[in-house]
Design a protein around this motif. Structure first.
Motif, PDB file in Angstrom:
ATOM      1  N   GLY A  29       0.846  -1.189   0.000  1.00 25.92           N
ATOM      2  CA  GLY A  29       0.000   0.000   0.000  1.00 25.92           C
ATOM      3  C   GLY A  29       0.883   1.241   0.000  1.00 25.92           C
ATOM      4  O   GLY A  29       2.039   1.188   0.432  1.00 25.92           O
ATOM      5  N   GLN A  32       2.584   2.265   3.216  1.00 22.35           N
ATOM      6  CA  GLN A  32       3.458   1.302   3.888  1.00 22.35           C
ATOM      7  C   GLN A  32       4.900   1.469   3.416  1.00 22.35           C
ATOM      8  O   GLN A  32       5.157   2.039   2.370  1.00 22.35           O
ATOM      9  CB  GLN A  32       2.995  -0.131   3.586  1.00 22.35           C
ATOM     10  N   ASN A  37       8.550  -5.044   2.129  1.00 19.61           N
ATOM     11  CA  ASN A  37       7.752  -6.025   1.392  1.00 19.61           C
ATOM     12  C   ASN A  37       8.653  -7.096   0.780  1.00 19.61           C
ATOM     13  O   ASN A  37       9.443  -6.802  -0.109  1.00 19.61           O
ATOM     14  CB  ASN A  37       6.961  -5.315   0.287  1.00 19.61           C
ATOM     15  N   ILE A  48      -0.026  -3.716  -3.856  1.00 15.50           N
ATOM     16  CA  ILE A  48      -0.657  -4.631  -2.901  1.00 15.50           C
ATOM     17  C   ILE A  48      -0.301  -6.071  -3.282  1.00 15.50           C
ATOM     18  O   ILE A  48      -0.520  -6.489  -4.410  1.00 15.50           O
ATOM     19  CB  ILE A  48      -2.197  -4.453  -2.932  1.00 15.50           C
ATOM     20  N   HIS A  83      -3.082   0.727   2.337  1.00 17.71           N
ATOM     21  CA  HIS A  83      -3.354  -0.626   2.805  1.00 17.71           C
ATOM     22  C   HIS A  83      -4.826  -0.766   3.201  1.00 17.71           C
ATOM     23  O   HIS A  83      -5.494  -1.740   2.867  1.00 17.71           O
ATOM     24  CB  HIS A  83      -2.449  -0.939   3.998  1.00 17.71           C
ATOM     25  N   ARG A  87      -7.873  -3.097   1.679  1.00 18.93           N
ATOM     26  CA  ARG A  87      -8.602  -4.034   2.520  1.00 18.93           C
ATOM     27  C   ARG A  87     -10.113  -3.808   2.391  1.00 18.93           C
ATOM     28  O   ARG A  87     -10.893  -4.743   2.252  1.00 18.93           O
ATOM     29  CB  ARG A  87      -8.158  -3.864   3.975  1.00 18.93           C
TER      30      ARG A  87
END
Length: 118
Positions: A29, A32, A37, A48, A83, A87
């Protein structure tokens, strides 16, 4: 060498009481830290990614894999979302089906073989 290919995946959410279960978790995201990652090649990639897929869950049944990058959810662009936005788009209460456009890393060889079969 690795190449990317796009695939459409349709996940039928599983109803458990009031909950609709997708059976996977995401990371990433724009809000983030992309360097955290483990799945992104490019550490500036704030996309994502699928970080976990439940055994036997709807996502696994639909063919989703860990490391898949989610490009779209039901037509929504997912390349520049936080993020939380990601979601929310995945867990919309009214939607029983989630259509994903993903990109997946694959060995060139695998792609060539699957092209020959089609």
């Amino acid at each position: 060498f690795l190449s990317l290919f796009q695939q459409r995946i349709e996940i039928q959410k599983l109803r458990e009481g009031d909950n609709l279960i997708l059976g996977f978790s995401i990371g990433g995201g724009i809000d983030q830290d992309a360097s955290q990652n483990p799945f992104s090649e490019d550490k500036a990639d704030k996309g994502i990614y699928v970080t976990r897929v439940s055994k036997g869950g709807p996502a696994e049944v639909a063919g989703l894999r860990i490391g898949d990058k989610i490009m779209q959810v039901n037509g929504w662009d997912m390349t520049m979302v936080t993020h939380d936005q990601a979601r929310k788009r995945l867990t919309k209460k009214k939607e029983d089906v989630v259509r994903l456009l993903i990109t997946r890393k694959s060995l060139e060889e695998t792609v060539r073989q699957s092209m020959m079969q089609h």
